[in-house]
Write an enzyme that holds these catalytic residues in place. Structure first.
Site, PDB file in Angstrom:
ATOM      1  N   ASP A 186      38.898  52.902  -9.452  1.00 41.07           N
ATOM      2  CA  ASP A 186      40.408  52.710  -9.862  1.00 41.07           C
ATOM      3  C   ASP A 186      41.153  53.222  -8.681  1.00 41.07           C
ATOM      4  OD1 ASP A 186      42.507  52.693 -11.512  1.00 41.07           O
ATOM      5  OD2 ASP A 186      42.355  54.712 -12.091  1.00 41.07           O
ATOM      6  N   ASP A 238      44.927  54.401  -9.055  1.00 40.39           N
ATOM      7  CA  ASP A 238      46.293  55.547  -9.173  1.00 40.39           C
ATOM      8  C   ASP A 238      45.253  56.846  -9.607  1.00 40.39           C
ATOM      9  OD1 ASP A 238      48.672  54.050  -8.901  1.00 40.39           O
ATOM     10  OD2 ASP A 238      47.947  53.040 -10.437  1.00 40.39           O
ATOM     11  N   ASP A 247      39.782  57.946 -13.060  1.00 45.72           N
ATOM     12  CA  ASP A 247      40.360  59.524 -13.403  1.00 45.72           C
ATOM     13  C   ASP A 247      40.626  59.454 -14.768  1.00 45.72           C
ATOM     14  OD1 ASP A 247      42.534  57.611 -13.271  1.00 45.72           O
ATOM     15  OD2 ASP A 247      43.893  59.464 -12.824  1.00 45.72           O
TER      16      ASP A 247
END
Length: 266
Positions: A13, A15, A209
């Site tokens: 990922d 962000d 996250d």
């Protein structure tokens, strides 16, 4: 434990993993350098539909990272691929940024604000009462409802920003219709990521996250998962989920440290 040296493919990922907004996170540069030096197959699989792969490449360049354009795959591309498979040449009313609009155009869709086949929602800085009202009435008129991703929020430098799922909620509530979301954890996006890498599930690892997108996507495909605590999830909130990551680390820099520690043991 995951032996990162033995893993062939890394799905990551962006962000909350590499950056918050325009702030590069600690360890991100070392992680990308390690992937490239070790000749790992890697793909940045992001639910952010706003940017094109070229724009993501340029963003990382501004942050000091050099990553070729082919290493990015977004929920906008996944959405366009899904619509092309369902209804080639269909028309859409889209609320989103360049990443989503370009992906739809490139996949052969046309824009239509009168009687579209689909209403498609992504992250947008032009989301207004006017566009919301039009989307609601088009769905009530028969257009099917598609979301680029199901993220409720995303991290920025000084807090969070509402993401696609939050923008979609008023349309679902006003119409009574449920959207179909194309981004993570949709297995179609995960399958595409593995296909791009040319990796089997057991040879790959997914790093993110968010428990409800990255971690569940990997878990349901039998891929080892790494939750990093540099984004929106804490150890406490992660522990509330029925499924758990294979490993939990503070950030992607820890992957490099663990890989080098393993190398030192050999």
């Amino acid at each position: 434990m995951i032996n990162f040296r033995e893993k062939k493919g890394f799905i990551c990922d962006m962000d909350g993993v590499l950056y918050h907004g325009n702030l590069l996170l600690p360890g991100a540069k070392e992680f990308v350098s390690w992937l490239q030096e070790e000749n790992k197959k890697y793909l940045f699989l992001t639910n952010n539909s706003g940017m094109t792969p070229r724009e993501l490449k340029q963003k990382l360049e501004r942050l000091g990272l050099s990553v070729p354009e082919e290493h990015f795959y977004t929920s906008a591309l996944a959405t366009a691929k899904f619509l092309r498979s369902q209804a080639p040449g269909c028309s859409v009313y889209a609320i989103g940024e360049a990443g989503l609009l370009n992906a739809l155009y490139d996949a052969g869709m046309t824009m239509n604000d009168v009687n579209p086949d689909y209403v498609v929602i992504g992250e947008s800085r032009t989301y207004t009462m006017e566009t919301l009202t039009r989307a609601v009435n088009l769905v009530l008129g028969g257009a099917r409802l598609i979301g680029a991703n199901s993220d409720v929020s995303g991290p920025i430098e000084d807090g969070i920003i509402p993401a696609c799922r939050a923008l979609m909620a008023p349309i679902e509530m006003a119409t009574g219709k449920k959207a179909y979301f194309c981004g993570k954890p949709n297995p179609l996006m995960m399958s595409t990521g593995l296909k791009i890498l040319g990796c089997h599930s057991e040879d790959a690892v997914i790093i993110g996250d968010r428990m409800d997108t990255d971690i569940v996507a990997g878990t349901e495909r039998g891929v080892d998962t790494v939750l990093v605590l540099s984004g929106v999830t804490s150890r406490e909130t992660a522990s509330l989920f029925a499924y758990q990551p294979t490993m939990t680390l503070n950030g992607v820099g820890d992957i490099v440290r663990l890989a080098k520690d393993k190398e030192g043991e050999q």
